[in-house]
Each structure stands twice: as C-alpha cells, then as structure tokens.
Scaffold this motif. Structure first.
Motif, short mmCIF file in Angstrom:
data_model
loop_
_atom_site.label_atom_id
_atom_site.label_comp_id
_atom_site.label_asym_id
_atom_site.label_seq_id
_atom_site.Cartn_x
_atom_site.Cartn_y
_atom_site.Cartn_z
N LEU A 1 92.64 72.63 50.61
CA LEU A 1 93.21 72.33 51.92
C LEU A 1 92.70 73.27 53.00
N GLY A 2 92.29 74.44 52.62
CA GLY A 2 91.83 75.43 53.58
C GLY A 2 90.32 75.52 53.62
N ARG A 3 89.82 76.56 54.24
CA ARG A 3 88.38 76.69 54.42
C ARG A 3 87.71 77.52 53.34
N TRP A 4 88.49 78.08 52.39
CA TRP A 4 87.87 78.95 51.38
C TRP A 4 86.88 78.17 50.52
N ARG A 5 85.64 78.69 50.48
CA ARG A 5 84.62 78.23 49.55
C ARG A 5 83.91 79.50 49.07
N ASP A 6 83.86 79.68 47.75
CA ASP A 6 83.30 80.92 47.20
C ASP A 6 81.93 81.25 47.79
N GLU A 7 81.09 80.23 47.88
CA GLU A 7 79.71 80.48 48.28
C GLU A 7 79.58 80.97 49.72
N VAL A 8 80.62 80.73 50.53
CA VAL A 8 80.61 81.18 51.92
C VAL A 8 81.46 82.44 52.10
N GLU A 9 82.68 82.40 51.58
CA GLU A 9 83.65 83.44 51.90
C GLU A 9 83.46 84.72 51.08
N ILE A 10 82.96 84.63 49.86
CA ILE A 10 82.71 85.85 49.11
C ILE A 10 81.63 86.70 49.78
N PRO A 11 80.48 86.14 50.17
CA PRO A 11 79.50 86.96 50.91
C PRO A 11 80.05 87.50 52.23
N ALA A 12 80.89 86.69 52.91
CA ALA A 12 81.46 87.16 54.18
C ALA A 12 82.39 88.35 53.95
N ALA A 13 83.22 88.27 52.90
CA ALA A 13 84.12 89.39 52.60
C ALA A 13 83.34 90.61 52.15
N THR A 14 82.28 90.40 51.39
CA THR A 14 81.42 91.52 50.99
C THR A 14 80.82 92.20 52.22
N ALA A 15 80.34 91.41 53.16
CA ALA A 15 79.78 91.97 54.39
C ALA A 15 80.83 92.77 55.15
N SER A 16 82.07 92.29 55.13
CA SER A 16 83.15 93.02 55.80
C SER A 16 83.39 94.38 55.15
N LEU A 17 83.38 94.43 53.82
CA LEU A 17 83.56 95.71 53.13
C LEU A 17 82.38 96.64 53.38
N ILE A 18 81.18 96.09 53.44
CA ILE A 18 80.01 96.92 53.73
C ILE A 18 80.14 97.55 55.12
N ALA A 19 80.57 96.74 56.10
CA ALA A 19 80.75 97.27 57.46
C ALA A 19 81.81 98.36 57.48
N THR A 20 82.86 98.19 56.69
CA THR A 20 83.91 99.20 56.61
C THR A 20 83.37 100.48 55.98
N ARG A 21 82.56 100.33 54.95
CA ARG A 21 81.95 101.50 54.30
C ARG A 21 81.04 102.22 55.27
#
Length: 326
Positions: free
Chosen positions: A39-59
């Motif tokens: 029902l939502g926008r979560w798709r592993d192939e899109v959102e996992i890389p996006a979340a990884t990029a967010s953690l990298i930016a935080t690091r």
C-alpha cells in the motif's frame, strides 16, 4: 580486564569505540501490513539504497553510532537494518521492546498467567530471548530495551510491559530507554515503577524530555539518577529549535551535562508521511541536524566542547558500560 562490548547489527563493538552516538533514532518505520499489501511506497530496490545513503551522509557528518529504538509493532526488521548499514561504517544498535501505549498486541495479551492460554509471562521471555539469543533467528542481539508510556499513562497492559522490561533489564543488564509524553510528566510514573521493581535509575534513559521546557521536572528526573533524552531535535512544530537549545544550554550551566543525551527521533524512512509532507512539516528532522546545526548552535550559547563531548560521546558510552545483571 574484560573489554566491554555492545551488540550491533554488524556484530559486537567495543564500547570505547562507539564515538559520537545518537541514542534515540530509527532506521525504518514501516507498518508491516502496509508493506505486505504494497500500500505504501516501500520497495527494497529503491528504499534500501536510499536509507544506506542517508546513513553514509550521517557518518560523513561525524556520527559514529545510532541507536535504533524501533520496537516490535513499529515494523522492525533487523535483517533489513543490517543490509542498510552494511558498508556505511555506522554502528547501529537495535532494541527489543513492544510499541504499545494502551494495550499490548493480542498475541502477548492472550498468553501468560491468568489468560486462556496460560504459561509464563511472554513479554519478559520475549525481551530476554532477543537480548541473549537474537532477534527473529537473525543472530542480531538487542543492545537496549525500549518501552514507554504516553497520554493514557500506566494502563494495566502498559504497566505489565514496563514491569517486564524492568525484570528483563535486571536479568540481562542491558539499559532501558523510554518513550514519554513530556507534557503529562510521564517520566515520573516510569521512574516510580522502575524503582519499585528494584531498577537502578541511573541505567534508565527517560525519553523525549527535549519536548519540555519545565526545568524543575527535567532536573527532578536527573536528580533521581536517570539520563534524559533531549531527543526531538528537528521536530520544530512541537517546540521551536531555539527553545530546545536554550533548555539544554541552561541545564549545562546548572551542571547537568553528565545526565543528558542528544538525539532526533528521526527515521531514514517512514511510511507515516510522504516525502514532500515530511519536508514541509519537519525540514530539520534528519540524522545530520545535530552534528551540523545543533552542536555549533550550542557552542554559540556558551556550551563548551567538553560538555558537548560528554553529552554525545561519554554519556552514551556510560549508558552501555554497566551491562551486567543484578
């Protein structure tokens, strides 16, 4: 002397290597039924890389560790968190706990003493298993217990949950971190219950105190021994950022830097708000806001580097250092 470690999604990490730590955050907040039914926008192939990029930016911004307080009932999936964190250089500590502010989920409520199914208390057993053995067969062990109260206060089910958290804490030694409604002074009820259960309050973090400007209430919690989470930086519509900064700076001036922890309560991904809505309502709600904006602002208010290091490095380290049963 034994080197102390804390469990993360990538394995054990030395406590003295945690570095700058955000103690109340989330990686993914996702309703499991929404995900299963697409029902939502979560798709592993899109959102996992996006979340990884967010953690990298935080690091890159200077954060070494985040504590992901996503509990059962919030779409927790620690194997997914491990995939997201892999290769980022970020330590991610995950929590055990049950997200319920009035009633326990039916699975837990229907089991245990004086229920139709009978048996031992399933909540305490669940918490202890996730700490000692791992979560959902992943081998990833929880490093902290999450529990909470909200505006409904200590309902029977919430009381049950907090008592189970207290007992699991005493059996395993891992710290407790809470959610509170600061406006109703929920930290007082939590401390009273934990004290009655024999919990050392210095091993408890009372969360969301950053939503309060009541210095008497905040100092009361710290004087009782607990750490407090000044952990809603970026939620500007709840309380103006200037007021959040002023409260922290004033408490530092009063000598309380050793009892405060700074954080955001921010996710990399949440299905509650669409990206444009989140950007409009909470433009500063990200894991980079404290290192890039809040810490320089605190320095501008006269908070010294030693006190900043205490709140962001040494206090989190101390929270995890006393992880022994009692």
């Amino acid at each position: 002397m034994t080197t102390r470690t804390v469990a993360t999604v990538s394995g054990e990490v030395r406590i003295d290597a945690l570095g700058l730590t955000l103690m109340h955050e989330h990686v993914v907040l996702l309703d499991a039924e929404v995900e299963v039914n697409r029902l939502g926008r979560w798709r592993d192939e899109v959102e996992i890389p996006a979340a990884t990029a967010s953690l990298i930016a935080t690091r890159v911004a200077g954060v070494d560790t985040i504590v992901d307080l996503t509990a059962f009932g919030m779409g927790r999936n620690v194997e997914r968190v491990r995939r997201i964190a892999e290769g980022t250089g970020m330590n991610v500590v995950v929590a055990t706990g049950i997200y319920a502010f009035e009633r326990l989920p039916r699975f837990f409520a229907a089991r245990g003493p004086q229920t139709v199914n009978g048996g031992p208390d399933p909540v305490e057993a669940f918490l202890v298993r996730e700490i000692l053995e791992g979560i959902a067969g992943t081998g990833i062990r929880a490093g902290i217990i999450k529990c909470g109260t909200d505006v409904a206060g200590l309902t029977p089910d919430v009381t049950h949950m907090l008592r189970a958290a207290a007992r699991a804490h005493r059996r395993t030694g891992v710290p407790i971190s809470t959610h509170t409604d600061a406006a109703s002074f929920g930290g007082r009820d939590q401390q009273a219950l934990f004290r009655a259960e024999g919990v050392d309050l210095s091993r408890v973090v009372i969360g969301h105190c950053g939503d309060s400007t009541d210095l008497a209430y905040l100092t009361e919690l710290m004087d009782a021994g607990s750490y407090i989470g000044m952990d809603r930086f970026g939620y500007d519509a709840r309380l103006a950022p200037e007021r959040r900064l002023e409260v922290v700076a004033e408490l530092v001036r009063r000598g309380y830097a050793g009892r405060m922890l700074l954080s955001h309560d921010a996710p990399c991904y949440s299905d509650t708000l669409e990206p444009d809505t989140r950007k409009r309502l909470w433009p500063n709600c990200s894991h980079t806001y404290i290192p890039t904006v809040v810490l320089p602002a605190l320095r501008g208010l006269g908070v010294g580097d030693d006190d900043i290091d205490r709140m962001t490095v040494r206090n989190p380290r101390d929270v995890f250092s006393r992880n022994e049963p009692y």
